[in-house]
Write an enzyme that holds these catalytic residues in place. Structure first.
Site, PDB file in Angstrom:
ATOM      1  N   LYS A  74      75.071  58.656   3.662  1.00 24.33           N
ATOM      2  CA  LYS A  74      74.763  58.166   5.010  1.00 24.33           C
ATOM      3  C   LYS A  74      75.085  56.682   5.189  1.00 24.33           C
ATOM      4  O   LYS A  74      75.426  56.250   6.283  1.00 24.33           O
ATOM      5  CB  LYS A  74      73.287  58.412   5.338  1.00 24.33           C
ATOM      6  N   ASP A 110      68.683  61.134  13.285  1.00 28.63           N
ATOM      7  CA  ASP A 110      67.494  61.554  12.535  1.00 28.63           C
ATOM      8  C   ASP A 110      66.188  61.163  13.245  1.00 28.63           C
ATOM      9  O   ASP A 110      65.289  61.990  13.410  1.00 28.63           O
ATOM     10  CB  ASP A 110      67.502  60.933  11.129  1.00 28.63           C
TER      11      ASP A 110
END
Ligand code: ATR
Length: 292
Positions: A74, A110
């Site tokens: 990420k 997220d």
């Protein structure tokens, strides 16, 4: 022709993203395929570029349009994109790449996924709440900004390594000021005297290691809500501890997983899928051994 998407990770075999995105595609009539792609931790950038540039192996397959990125890629994903959303920059990480943008664009869905899960699937309004966020790693960084955007009254970040919690809080000072939230970093030793919290979120990796929750039970307000960002049996250590000590509700990370995927899907395809039926199907799938 079917547009191509995938999730990159290491490991990635466990990822439920292909199931979720295929379900969204069927629901919304979008023509796409979605795979898992595993690559070695030091080969992410090369694997990604090779996949994007490689012509489709079959006539029915169209261009590569985007991907999801899970751990440990990420942070690299954010660096590889020429453009990034504000929330990805604040999180310091990206879970979504869009290749339609020249030079690629990165996003982080997220935190917005967690907020959407709590609101849409759980009926929880975060405005005015006292929230404790445990952990200051990548998972905590991904959710802090969107939690603050909801305007909680107080948000405490607590982490084993206190300096990391302090750095995270400092980075989010302007967001906290804009939402009139009292944002603080407290060490685990300070938590017993820190009052109680309506929402306690475990964003540490203790659950994955099967370890005890890194917080004292005094933080749990009677009837509070406990959330663990992981799902499945791993989440139970923290959630069962919270229920045992007075929490009324325990929520694992499966709803967040589906909601962050829906936001990614909307970014790529311009249509918003319904999450509740896909979440129900995914829970049923995970509950039936051998079905995944
Ligand atoms: P992730 O991407 O899952 O957030 P990470 O960035 O490695 O993974 O962060 C893991 C988090 O869990 C950190 O906040 C870590 O605390 P440290 O910053 O002190 O390392 C926390 N963590 C891991 N094991 C822990 C333990 N046994 N007790 C308390 N916190 C722990």
């Amino acid at each position: 022709m079917l547009d191509r998407y995938a999730v990159f990770g290491f490991p990635v075999a466990h990822s439920q993203s292909p199931f979720i995105h295929q379900a969204f595609a069927e629901q919304t009539g979008q023509r796409l395929v979605y795979d898992r792609r595993e690559c070695a931790p030091d080969a992410f950038a090369d694997s990604l570029r090779a996949w994007v540039d490689q012509p489709a192996e079959a006539a029915h397959l169209g261009p590569v349009r985007g991907c999801n990125v899970t751990m440990p890629f990420k942070f690299d994903a954010l660096r590889l994109a020429r453009q990034a959303s504000d929330r990805a920059v604040l999180a310091g990480a990206a879970n979504v790449l869009n290749f339609d943008t020249p030079g690629w664009s990165a996003d982080n869905t997220d935190g917005a996924g967690l907020v959407q899960d709590l609101r849409d699937h759980e009926g929880l309004v975060l405005q005015g709440l006292h929230i404790l966020l445990i952990g200051a790693g990548g998972a905590a960084a991904g959710v802090l900004g969107p939690l603050l955007d909801e305007g909680p009254q107080r948000l405490v970040v607590s982490n084993r390594t206190h300096a990391k919690a302090e750095a995270l809080v400092q980075r989010h000072a302007a967001v906290a000021a804009a939402s009139h939230t009292d944002l603080q970093a407290l060490s685990p030793e300070q938590l017993p005297g820190a009052g109680t919290f309506d929402l306690v979120i475990n964003a540490s990796s203790t659950s994955l290691a099967g370890q005890a929750p890194p917080a004292p039970p005094q933080v749990l307000a009677e009837g509070c809500c406990a959330v663990d960002l992981v799902y499945g049996p791993s989440a139970r250590v923290f959630l069962d501890w919270a229920l045992h000590h007075g929490a009324a509700r325990a929520i694992d990370g499966l709803g967040m997983l589906v909601a962050q995927a829906a936001l990614a899907f909307e970014g790529w395809r311009g249509v918003r899928p319904q999450t509740a039926p896909v979440l129900a199907a995914l829970r049923a799938r995970l509950a039936s051994p051998g079905a995944h």
